[in-house]
Design an enzyme around this catalytic site. Sequence first.
Site, PDB file in Angstrom:
ATOM      1  N   ASP A 161      -0.286  15.586   6.870  1.00 17.97           N
ATOM      2  CA  ASP A 161      -1.397  16.085   7.610  1.00 17.97           C
ATOM      3  C   ASP A 161      -2.819  15.608   7.267  1.00 17.97           C
ATOM      4  OD1 ASP A 161       0.118  17.984   8.885  1.00 17.97           O
ATOM      5  OD2 ASP A 161      -0.022  19.406   7.663  1.00 17.97           O
ATOM      6  N   ALA A 194       0.965  19.069   2.957  1.00 14.30           N
ATOM      7  CA  ALA A 194       0.062  18.752   3.755  1.00 14.30           C
ATOM      8  C   ALA A 194      -0.339  17.292   3.427  1.00 14.30           C
ATOM      9  CB  ALA A 194      -1.373  19.676   3.575  1.00 14.30           C
ATOM     10  N   ALA A 195       0.443  16.340   2.624  1.00 13.48           N
ATOM     11  CA  ALA A 195       0.160  15.168   2.495  1.00 13.48           C
ATOM     12  C   ALA A 195       0.261  14.168   3.788  1.00 13.48           C
ATOM     13  CB  ALA A 195       1.218  14.541   1.474  1.00 13.48           C
TER      14      ALA A 195
HETATM   15  P1  ADP Z   1       5.003  13.952   4.978  1.00 18.73           P
HETATM   16  O1  ADP Z   1       4.379  14.999   4.141  1.00 18.73           O
HETATM   17  O2  ADP Z   1       4.764  14.229   6.278  1.00 18.73           O
HETATM   18  O3  ADP Z   1       6.678  14.206   4.591  1.00 18.73           O
HETATM   19  P2  ADP Z   1       4.932  11.762   3.369  1.00 18.73           P
HETATM   20  O4  ADP Z   1       5.600  12.339   2.387  1.00 18.73           O
HETATM   21  O5  ADP Z   1       5.478  10.532   4.138  1.00 18.73           O
HETATM   22  O6  ADP Z   1       4.565  12.617   4.749  1.00 18.73           O
HETATM   23  O7  ADP Z   1       3.317  11.179   2.994  1.00 18.73           O
HETATM   24  C1  ADP Z   1       2.254  10.969   3.774  1.00 18.73           C
HETATM   25  C2  ADP Z   1       1.305  10.078   3.094  1.00 18.73           C
HETATM   26  O8  ADP Z   1       0.851  11.055   1.993  1.00 18.73           O
HETATM   27  C3  ADP Z   1       1.883   8.834   2.593  1.00 18.73           C
HETATM   28  O9  ADP Z   1       1.706   7.803   3.595  1.00 18.73           O
HETATM   29  C4  ADP Z   1       0.926   8.712   1.320  1.00 18.73           C
HETATM   30  O10 ADP Z   1      -0.430   8.161   1.795  1.00 18.73           O
HETATM   31  C5  ADP Z   1       0.589   9.967   0.808  1.00 18.73           C
HETATM   32  N1  ADP Z   1       1.639  10.553  -0.112  1.00 18.73           N
HETATM   33  C6  ADP Z   1       2.433  11.305   0.095  1.00 18.73           C
HETATM   34  N2  ADP Z   1       3.231  11.419  -1.124  1.00 18.73           N
HETATM   35  C7  ADP Z   1       2.656  10.812  -2.176  1.00 18.73           C
HETATM   36  C8  ADP Z   1       2.636  10.604  -3.638  1.00 18.73           C
HETATM   37  N3  ADP Z   1       3.657  11.015  -4.305  1.00 18.73           N
HETATM   38  N4  ADP Z   1       1.704   9.658  -4.287  1.00 18.73           N
HETATM   39  C9  ADP Z   1       0.523   9.245  -3.569  1.00 18.73           C
HETATM   40  N5  ADP Z   1       0.514   9.320  -2.301  1.00 18.73           N
HETATM   41  C10 ADP Z   1       1.552  10.177  -1.585  1.00 18.73           C
END
Ligand code: ADP
Length: 303
Positions: free
Chosen positions: A251, A248-249
Amino acid sequence: KLVVLGSINVDHILNVQQFPQPGETVRGDSYQVAFGGKGANQAVAAGRSGADITFIACVGDDDVGVSIKKQLQKDTIKIDCIDSVAGETTGVALIYVNGQGENIIGINAGANGHLSTERLAAYQQKIIDADALLMQLESPIETVQMAAEIARKHQTQVILNPAPAQALPDSLLSLVDVITPNETEAEHLTGIAVNDEEGAQKAAQALHQKGINKVMITLGARGVWYSESGKQGKIIPGFKVKAVDTIAAGDTFNGAYVTALLEGQSDEDAIVFAHAAAAIAVTRPGAQPSVPWRNEIDQFLLQ
Ligand code: ADP
């Protein structure tokens, strides 16, 4: 005013040391039931971060559908456009997580598959009256297309999170104002691999050529590629945190970004706000339980 159109799932998460092989039974270390689904996660992220939000979605006519609607209300979401589908079950995700934090997921769309264009027609006034419409791809594609057409016709901004990854017709992409793929999704849409800044720039350019004004390619811990049509793009870095799981990052990023956008924040400020919300979410386990409230995001940004 914001309208989210999308999916609702119940996540059943079983933590195991190793994934079971065909024919094998393994003992779990822990089990958790949590509310999820990309649509609901993004609606919750928008609601908790302060948006005025109506959610168009479907649940089954089962007990969990009732519990989910109650929880969404607690998250400040208006639920009068959530249909309970007779004789159908609420969407389900069965998730195994192994000792390395990898997952295997099976999904049953259930009621989500009933979010038809006929059902949408009954709620189209909500999209007409809204300032923005946020969608993903866990709903029938013809419904997503129709919602985008209504929005475009009535100057409601369309924000599309093109997840899960799939190719999309130009007829849909040309109606999108802001698109927010991750690296994999950007590659599915454009055929261009996004492994570095150059790849992100090329993929974004291809999306701008489809008629999309703003492209934000989320790059996990590295942040997001941001570009506006006809202008130079750049990476806007995220926050450094200790991640426990990234469920859910994306989302949380989407829901919080749209909230800030509707408050009149600039894109760059809205992205930093969304990075903060997503950074908090990755420090906590699960989907909706990990999504922060506004006061938590504001506090985080002050640090
Ligand atoms: P998805 O979960 O859709 O694959 P991402 O992995 O690209 O999306 O992450 C979406 C957003 O969540 C990133 O742009 C960032 O803001 C945050 N995020 C994801 N992983 C991390 C992490 N390990 N540390 C800090 N922020 C993160």
